[in-house]
Design a protein around this motif. Structure first.
Motif, PDB file in Angstrom:
ATOM      1  N   PHE A   1      30.609  39.025  51.079  1.00 19.87           N
ATOM      2  CA  PHE A   1      31.010  37.981  50.155  1.00 19.87           C
ATOM      3  C   PHE A   1      30.948  38.466  48.712  1.00 19.87           C
ATOM      4  O   PHE A   1      31.782  38.059  47.894  1.00 19.87           O
ATOM      5  CB  PHE A   1      30.133  36.724  50.331  1.00 19.87           C
ATOM      6  CG  PHE A   1      30.435  35.967  51.582  1.00 19.87           C
ATOM      7  CD1 PHE A   1      31.682  35.391  51.775  1.00 19.87           C
ATOM      8  CD2 PHE A   1      29.481  35.816  52.574  1.00 19.87           C
ATOM      9  CE1 PHE A   1      31.965  34.690  52.924  1.00 19.87           C
ATOM     10  CE2 PHE A   1      29.752  35.101  53.722  1.00 19.87           C
ATOM     11  CZ  PHE A   1      30.993  34.540  53.914  1.00 19.87           C
ATOM     12  N   GLU A   2      29.999  39.323  48.404  1.00 14.74           N
ATOM     13  CA  GLU A   2      29.890  39.855  47.042  1.00 14.74           C
ATOM     14  C   GLU A   2      31.121  40.690  46.697  1.00 14.74           C
ATOM     15  O   GLU A   2      31.649  40.626  45.584  1.00 14.74           O
ATOM     16  CB  GLU A   2      28.623  40.697  46.906  1.00 14.74           C
ATOM     17  CG  GLU A   2      27.349  39.879  46.921  1.00 14.74           C
ATOM     18  CD  GLU A   2      26.110  40.754  46.803  1.00 14.74           C
ATOM     19  OE1 GLU A   2      26.218  41.884  46.286  1.00 14.74           O
ATOM     20  OE2 GLU A   2      25.060  40.292  47.239  1.00 14.74           O
ATOM     21  N   LEU A   3      31.602  41.457  47.644  1.00 14.09           N
ATOM     22  CA  LEU A   3      32.795  42.290  47.435  1.00 14.09           C
ATOM     23  C   LEU A   3      34.015  41.404  47.211  1.00 14.09           C
ATOM     24  O   LEU A   3      34.817  41.651  46.310  1.00 14.09           O
ATOM     25  CB  LEU A   3      33.014  43.215  48.633  1.00 14.09           C
ATOM     26  CG  LEU A   3      34.237  44.125  48.560  1.00 14.09           C
ATOM     27  CD1 LEU A   3      34.140  45.070  47.370  1.00 14.09           C
ATOM     28  CD2 LEU A   3      34.384  44.911  49.848  1.00 14.09           C
ATOM     29  N   ILE A   4      34.138  40.360  48.001  1.00 18.07           N
ATOM     30  CA  ILE A   4      35.273  39.442  47.860  1.00 18.07           C
ATOM     31  C   ILE A   4      35.211  38.735  46.513  1.00 18.07           C
ATOM     32  O   ILE A   4      36.219  38.602  45.814  1.00 18.07           O
ATOM     33  CB  ILE A   4      35.308  38.427  49.024  1.00 18.07           C
ATOM     34  CG1 ILE A   4      35.634  39.162  50.318  1.00 18.07           C
ATOM     35  CG2 ILE A   4      36.327  37.322  48.772  1.00 18.07           C
ATOM     36  CD1 ILE A   4      35.526  38.314  51.556  1.00 18.07           C
ATOM     37  N   ASN A   5      34.027  38.281  46.113  1.00 22.24           N
ATOM     38  CA  ASN A   5      33.868  37.629  44.813  1.00 22.24           C
ATOM     39  C   ASN A   5      34.189  38.595  43.673  1.00 22.24           C
ATOM     40  O   ASN A   5      34.815  38.216  42.669  1.00 22.24           O
ATOM     41  CB  ASN A   5      32.458  37.074  44.665  1.00 22.24           C
ATOM     42  CG  ASN A   5      32.223  35.851  45.523  1.00 22.24           C
ATOM     43  OD1 ASN A   5      33.173  35.166  45.895  1.00 22.24           O
ATOM     44  ND2 ASN A   5      30.962  35.576  45.852  1.00 22.24           N
ATOM     45  N   SER A   6      33.780  39.840  43.792  1.00 25.79           N
ATOM     46  CA  SER A   6      34.057  40.841  42.766  1.00 25.79           C
ATOM     47  C   SER A   6      35.560  41.098  42.657  1.00 25.79           C
ATOM     48  O   SER A   6      36.113  41.208  41.559  1.00 25.79           O
ATOM     49  CB  SER A   6      33.337  42.156  43.073  1.00 25.79           C
ATOM     50  OG  SER A   6      31.949  41.974  43.040  1.00 25.79           O
ATOM     51  N   LEU A   7      36.224  41.190  43.816  1.00 25.32           N
ATOM     52  CA  LEU A   7      37.670  41.399  43.807  1.00 25.32           C
ATOM     53  C   LEU A   7      38.413  40.204  43.207  1.00 25.32           C
ATOM     54  O   LEU A   7      39.398  40.362  42.488  1.00 25.32           O
ATOM     55  CB  LEU A   7      38.183  41.695  45.216  1.00 25.32           C
ATOM     56  CG  LEU A   7      37.808  43.065  45.785  1.00 25.32           C
ATOM     57  CD1 LEU A   7      38.267  43.181  47.234  1.00 25.32           C
ATOM     58  CD2 LEU A   7      38.409  44.180  44.953  1.00 25.32           C
ATOM     59  N   ASN A   8      37.922  38.995  43.490  1.00 29.84           N
ATOM     60  CA  ASN A   8      38.527  37.798  42.888  1.00 29.84           C
ATOM     61  C   ASN A   8      38.349  37.802  41.378  1.00 29.84           C
ATOM     62  O   ASN A   8      39.279  37.462  40.636  1.00 29.84           O
ATOM     63  CB  ASN A   8      37.922  36.524  43.493  1.00 29.84           C
ATOM     64  CG  ASN A   8      38.487  36.201  44.847  1.00 29.84           C
ATOM     65  OD1 ASN A   8      39.575  36.637  45.194  1.00 29.84           O
ATOM     66  ND2 ASN A   8      37.738  35.429  45.639  1.00 29.84           N
ATOM     67  N   ALA A   9      37.167  38.170  40.915  1.00 27.65           N
ATOM     68  CA  ALA A   9      36.914  38.232  39.472  1.00 27.65           C
ATOM     69  C   ALA A   9      37.800  39.293  38.827  1.00 27.65           C
ATOM     70  O   ALA A   9      38.355  39.091  37.731  1.00 27.65           O
ATOM     71  CB  ALA A   9      35.437  38.530  39.205  1.00 27.65           C
ATOM     72  N   LEU A  10      37.950  40.428  39.503  1.00 24.86           N
ATOM     73  CA  LEU A  10      38.798  41.504  38.989  1.00 24.86           C
ATOM     74  C   LEU A  10      40.254  41.047  38.935  1.00 24.86           C
ATOM     75  O   LEU A  10      40.959  41.309  37.964  1.00 24.86           O
ATOM     76  CB  LEU A  10      38.662  42.748  39.871  1.00 24.86           C
ATOM     77  CG  LEU A  10      39.474  43.965  39.451  1.00 24.86           C
ATOM     78  CD1 LEU A  10      39.063  44.438  38.064  1.00 24.86           C
ATOM     79  CD2 LEU A  10      39.302  45.084  40.452  1.00 24.86           C
ATOM     80  N   THR A  11      40.696  40.343  39.951  1.00 15.89           N
ATOM     81  CA  THR A  11      42.069  39.833  39.982  1.00 15.89           C
ATOM     82  C   THR A  11      42.320  38.873  38.834  1.00 15.89           C
ATOM     83  O   THR A  11      43.359  38.930  38.169  1.00 15.89           O
ATOM     84  CB  THR A  11      42.348  39.130  41.326  1.00 15.89           C
ATOM     85  OG1 THR A  11      42.109  40.051  42.398  1.00 15.89           O
ATOM     86  CG2 THR A  11      43.767  38.619  41.413  1.00 15.89           C
ATOM     87  N   LYS A  12      41.364  37.973  38.577  1.00 17.90           N
ATOM     88  CA  LYS A  12      41.500  37.029  37.460  1.00 17.90           C
ATOM     89  C   LYS A  12      41.530  37.771  36.126  1.00 17.90           C
ATOM     90  O   LYS A  12      42.308  37.437  35.231  1.00 17.90           O
ATOM     91  CB  LYS A  12      40.349  36.024  37.462  1.00 17.90           C
ATOM     92  CG  LYS A  12      40.460  34.987  38.545  1.00 17.90           C
ATOM     93  CD  LYS A  12      39.298  34.011  38.472  1.00 17.90           C
ATOM     94  CE  LYS A  12      39.351  33.013  39.617  1.00 17.90           C
ATOM     95  NZ  LYS A  12      38.234  32.073  39.570  1.00 17.90           N
ATOM     96  N   ALA A  13      40.686  38.783  35.965  1.00 15.46           N
ATOM     97  CA  ALA A  13      40.642  39.545  34.723  1.00 15.46           C
ATOM     98  C   ALA A  13      41.951  40.297  34.486  1.00 15.46           C
ATOM     99  O   ALA A  13      42.488  40.307  33.367  1.00 15.46           O
ATOM    100  CB  ALA A  13      39.474  40.532  34.739  1.00 15.46           C
TER     101      ALA A  13
END
Length: 111
Positions: A2-14
């Motif tokens: 879940f941490e990896l998915i959350n990090s990828l989502n944050a990166l996508t938003k950025a």
């Protein structure tokens, strides 16, 4: 996981935010550089600064003068070239003052 998915989502938003910002700035720059009323694109320099005057003509070098006078001399005007050099108080081309190079070249072009 879940941490990896959350990090990828944050990166996508950025990345999305960065893309939007760059695109917006690019469009704003385009609007500043393009005047639809004149239908002519302008450079950034032209829109900020008034046009600068043309630089003065470049000084004539000894090599340029010698080259041109050689061409004229080879075309059968050796006597005229010698007269031109003598007109400036010199017995040979290297005796002509640098300040007279442009004038000598201008007169040589008239031969």
């Amino acid at each position: 996981m879940f941490e990896l998915i959350n990090s990828l989502n944050a990166l996508t938003k950025a990345v999305g935010a960065l893309t939007e910002k760059v695109t917006t700035e690019y469009l704003n720059t385009f609007e500043v550089l393009y005047d639809p009323e004149t239908d002519e694109p302008q450079t950034a320099e032209a829109s900020k600064e008034p046009p600068t005057p043309e630089p003065e003509k470049q000084a004539v070098t000894f090599v340029q003068l010698r080259s041109r006078l050689s061409e004229i001399s080879r075309s059968g005007k050796t006597a005229e070239v010698k007269e031109l050099i003598a007109k400036y108080g010199a017995s040979k081309l290297s005796d002509i003052a640098e300040s007279d190079y442009a004038a000598v070249l201008a007169e040589a072009e008239g031969l």
